[in-house]
Scaffold this motif. Structure first.
Motif, short mmCIF file in Angstrom:
data_model
loop_
_atom_site.label_atom_id
_atom_site.label_comp_id
_atom_site.label_asym_id
_atom_site.label_seq_id
_atom_site.Cartn_x
_atom_site.Cartn_y
_atom_site.Cartn_z
N SER A 1 0.82 -1.21 0.00
CA SER A 1 0.00 0.00 0.00
C SER A 1 0.86 1.27 0.00
CB SER A 1 -0.94 0.02 1.21
OG SER A 1 -0.22 0.15 2.42
N ASP A 2 2.17 1.10 0.08
CA ASP A 2 3.10 2.22 0.01
C ASP A 2 3.25 2.63 -1.46
OD1 ASP A 2 4.91 4.16 0.62
OD2 ASP A 2 6.41 2.82 1.50
N HIS A 3 2.15 3.06 -2.03
CA HIS A 3 2.04 3.31 -3.47
C HIS A 3 1.46 4.69 -3.68
CE1 HIS A 3 -0.40 2.68 -7.37
NE2 HIS A 3 0.84 2.98 -7.69
N LEU A 4 2.12 5.50 -4.50
CA LEU A 4 1.69 6.87 -4.77
C LEU A 4 1.35 6.95 -6.25
CD1 LEU A 4 4.77 8.52 -3.00
CD2 LEU A 4 2.71 7.62 -1.92
N PRO A 5 0.07 6.82 -6.61
CA PRO A 5 -0.30 6.70 -8.02
C PRO A 5 -0.01 7.93 -8.85
CG PRO A 5 -2.25 6.87 -6.64
CD PRO A 5 -1.09 6.70 -5.72
N GLY A 6 0.02 9.10 -8.20
CA GLY A 6 0.32 10.32 -8.94
C GLY A 6 -0.77 10.67 -9.95
N PRO A 7 -0.42 10.85 -11.24
CA PRO A 7 0.91 10.65 -11.79
C PRO A 7 1.87 11.80 -11.48
CG PRO A 7 -0.57 11.44 -13.49
CD PRO A 7 -1.41 11.24 -12.25
N PHE A 8 3.16 11.45 -11.41
CA PHE A 8 4.23 12.42 -11.25
C PHE A 8 4.86 12.61 -12.62
CE2 PHE A 8 3.51 10.53 -7.16
CZ PHE A 8 3.69 11.57 -6.25
N VAL A 9 4.82 13.83 -13.12
CA VAL A 9 5.34 14.12 -14.46
C VAL A 9 6.82 14.48 -14.34
CG1 VAL A 9 5.12 15.59 -16.48
CG2 VAL A 9 3.08 14.91 -15.21
N LEU A 10 7.66 13.64 -14.97
CA LEU A 10 9.11 13.78 -14.86
C LEU A 10 9.75 13.50 -16.21
CD1 LEU A 10 9.45 11.75 -11.55
CD2 LEU A 10 9.99 14.20 -11.77
N PRO A 11 11.00 13.91 -16.39
CA PRO A 11 11.71 13.55 -17.62
C PRO A 11 11.74 12.03 -17.80
CG PRO A 11 12.90 15.26 -16.47
CD PRO A 11 11.81 14.81 -15.55
N ALA A 12 11.51 11.58 -19.01
CA ALA A 12 11.44 10.15 -19.28
C ALA A 12 12.77 9.44 -19.01
CB ALA A 12 11.02 9.92 -20.73
N CYS A 13 13.85 10.21 -18.91
CA CYS A 13 15.18 9.61 -18.71
C CYS A 13 15.49 9.30 -17.26
CB CYS A 13 16.25 10.55 -19.27
SG CYS A 13 16.34 12.14 -18.39
N VAL A 14 14.58 9.56 -16.31
CA VAL A 14 14.89 9.35 -14.90
C VAL A 14 15.33 7.91 -14.65
CG1 VAL A 14 12.46 8.84 -14.33
CG2 VAL A 14 14.00 9.67 -12.55
N ARG A 15 16.30 7.75 -13.75
CA ARG A 15 16.88 6.41 -13.53
C ARG A 15 17.36 6.27 -12.09
NH1 ARG A 15 21.88 8.13 -17.44
NH2 ARG A 15 23.20 9.15 -15.86
N GLU A 16 17.79 5.07 -11.75
CA GLU A 16 18.32 4.80 -10.41
C GLU A 16 19.45 5.78 -10.08
OE1 GLU A 16 20.92 1.47 -7.98
OE2 GLU A 16 20.10 0.96 -9.95
N GLY A 17 19.43 6.25 -8.84
CA GLY A 17 20.46 7.17 -8.38
C GLY A 17 20.10 8.63 -8.55
N ASP A 18 19.06 8.91 -9.35
CA ASP A 18 18.60 10.29 -9.49
C ASP A 18 17.87 10.74 -8.22
OD1 ASP A 18 19.59 10.73 -12.03
OD2 ASP A 18 17.73 10.13 -13.03
N TYR A 19 17.77 12.05 -8.09
CA TYR A 19 17.02 12.64 -6.99
C TYR A 19 15.83 13.42 -7.56
CZ TYR A 19 20.80 11.45 -3.79
OH TYR A 19 21.72 10.78 -3.05
N ILE A 20 14.72 13.37 -6.84
CA ILE A 20 13.51 14.08 -7.24
C ILE A 20 13.09 14.97 -6.08
CG2 ILE A 20 11.07 13.83 -7.88
CD1 ILE A 20 11.82 10.98 -8.86
N GLU A 21 12.78 16.22 -6.39
CA GLU A 21 12.20 17.11 -5.38
C GLU A 21 10.69 17.11 -5.55
OE1 GLU A 21 12.45 21.58 -3.42
OE2 GLU A 21 13.35 21.24 -5.40
N ILE A 22 9.99 16.81 -4.47
CA ILE A 22 8.53 16.78 -4.46
C ILE A 22 8.05 17.92 -3.58
CG2 ILE A 22 6.49 15.41 -3.88
CD1 ILE A 22 8.23 12.91 -4.31
N GLY A 23 7.27 18.83 -4.15
CA GLY A 23 6.90 20.06 -3.46
C GLY A 23 5.57 20.02 -2.76
N GLN A 24 5.29 21.09 -2.05
CA GLN A 24 3.99 21.33 -1.39
C GLN A 24 3.68 20.34 -0.28
OE1 GLN A 24 4.08 24.28 -3.08
NE2 GLN A 24 1.84 24.30 -3.11
#
Length: 394
Positions: free
Chosen positions: A325-348
């Motif tokens: 249940s630790d699932h966040l359906p979003g959708p979160f719109v991000l560059p298609a190139c995102v990969r392991e090791g990247d960092y994402i800032e989630i606001g608000q």
């Protein structure tokens, strides 16, 4: 606490193992200043929304000195603030909490929504004559994304008798209501205030204060409410129609609207499976609302190497725990190139993010930093802070 101009600058200095709570105290200060300049009454901060000391201090620096508190823990925390005025607005409290709030912390303002709760307040304060009472009245939450009307509030039919009884006890008597969290239609406040006005006429009981609660919205990808000025216009119009408008104090208790923009979380991608990203914070952390309340949060890739940010794709996120249940359906719109090791800032996530996080599976520990850039989304972008805070409203 370290200060950086942005998440990108932070990541140039270190690659954190834990998620990072990125505070923007300047955003909280700006929001509080806006409320002081535009709300025609007393502004309380709903302390449950965010308890970060840096955020609280920014609100205090902007002029906040009145606080809506819901528990002894919140009372103990806020009571340390010099000159703080505490309003115990949880309509149902334990006897011990009432007694300690009154005796040990000088709380004199209490909410109630039943005869039983009023009995408790009277008994645990020893029938003191210096208590201010606020009757919580149920009102429709049809214009909010998170309705709250099911738990608290006396009906309009039963309220007059309670008002009459409380009038004989209270030093000051008030009415309070809540239109629901993230109210997206200004008319929500007008409708509730007109209901309150009818109640005052029906009961024949004059009140000294009307607390319109919280519910003022913030901005999210799934929720783009009208400007806050339109909410204030609606409040002013409806308040001017009240029979008690000239001798009744108007109050509000914003939480989300003051602090949502003031914090984001920086997460690391630990795995990618198709358009599912596995990150190191989630539903049992600061992103509870993304899993269980249907919220979408703005997100951006903070890449540690130069890469093209186009095209973009929609992603779902999974948090770090073993619970499905630790699932966040979003959708979160991000560059298609995102990969392991990247960092994402989630606001608000400044409203309710950190206070809902827990330690399930041993996760839930965060680094913290202050960022000085603008929030990803804002209800106050371009707003000028007043040169002088109107202290009479604090």
């Amino acid at each position: 606490m370290d200060v950086f101009t942005s998440a990108a600058e932070l990541l140039r200095h270190r690659r954190p193992e834990r998620p990072v709570l990125a505070l923007r105290p300047h955003a909280a200060h700006r929001a509080a200043s806006w409320f002081f300049a535009n709300f025609p009454g007393r502004v309380l901060y709903a302390a449950k929304a965010n308890d970060a000391p840096e955020i609280i201090q920014a609100l205090v620096d902007a002029g906040i000195s009145s606080f809506d508190v819901a528990s002894l823990v919140e009372i103990e925390r806020v009571a340390r603030i010099n000159g703080a005025q505490l309003y115990f607005m949880n309509p149902i409290k334990s006897r011990g909490a009432i007694a300690r709030a009154y005796r040990d912390f000088g709380v004199r303002s209490f909410a109630f929504d039943s005869d039983d709760e009023l009995d408790k307040i009277v008994e645990e304060t020893g029938g003191a004559g210096d208590v201010d009472l606020y009757l919580r009245v149920a009102c429709p939450n049809t214009h909010s994304l998170i309705p709250l009307e099911g738990k608290f509030g006396v009906s309009s039919a039963d309220a007059p008798a309670l008002l009459l009884r409380a009038r004989q006890i209270a030093r000051r008597l008030g009415l309070t209501f809540h239109v629901g969290s993230q109210a997206v239609v200004p008319a929500a406040f007008g409708e509730a205030l007109r209901q309150i006005g009818q109640l005052i006429v029906t009961s024949g009981v004059l009140v000294d204060a009307i607390d319109i609660g919280g519910g003022f919205p913030s901005r999210y990808p799934h929720s783009d409410p009208p400007e806050l000025a339109s909410f204030m216009d609606e409040v002013v119009r409806a308040a001017d129609e009240l029979a008690v408008k000239h001798n009744c104090e108007l109050m509000c208790e914003p939480g989300r609207a003051l602090v949502a923009e003031a914090e984001s979380v920086i997460v690391r991608v630990d795995a990618r499976r198709g358009n599912a990203l596995y990150v190191n914070d989630g539903a049992f952390g600061t992103l509870f609302d993304a899993a269980y309340s249907g919220f979408r949060f703005p997100a951006r890739l903070v890449a540690t190497t130069r890469r093209r940010q186009k095209p973009v794709a929609e992603f779902a996120l999974y948090g770090p725990t073993c619970d499905s249940s630790d699932h966040l359906p979003g959708p979160f719109v991000l560059p298609a190139c995102v990969r392991e090791g990247d960092y994402i800032e989630i606001g608000q996530i400044g409203a309710y993010g950190r206070v809902l996080a827990n330690r399930f599976n041993g996760f839930g520990e965060y680094e913290e930093a202050i960022l000085t850039d603008e929030p990803m989304l804002s209800m106050y972008a371009g707003a000028e802070e007043p040169a002088v805070v109107p202290l009479k409203r604090a």
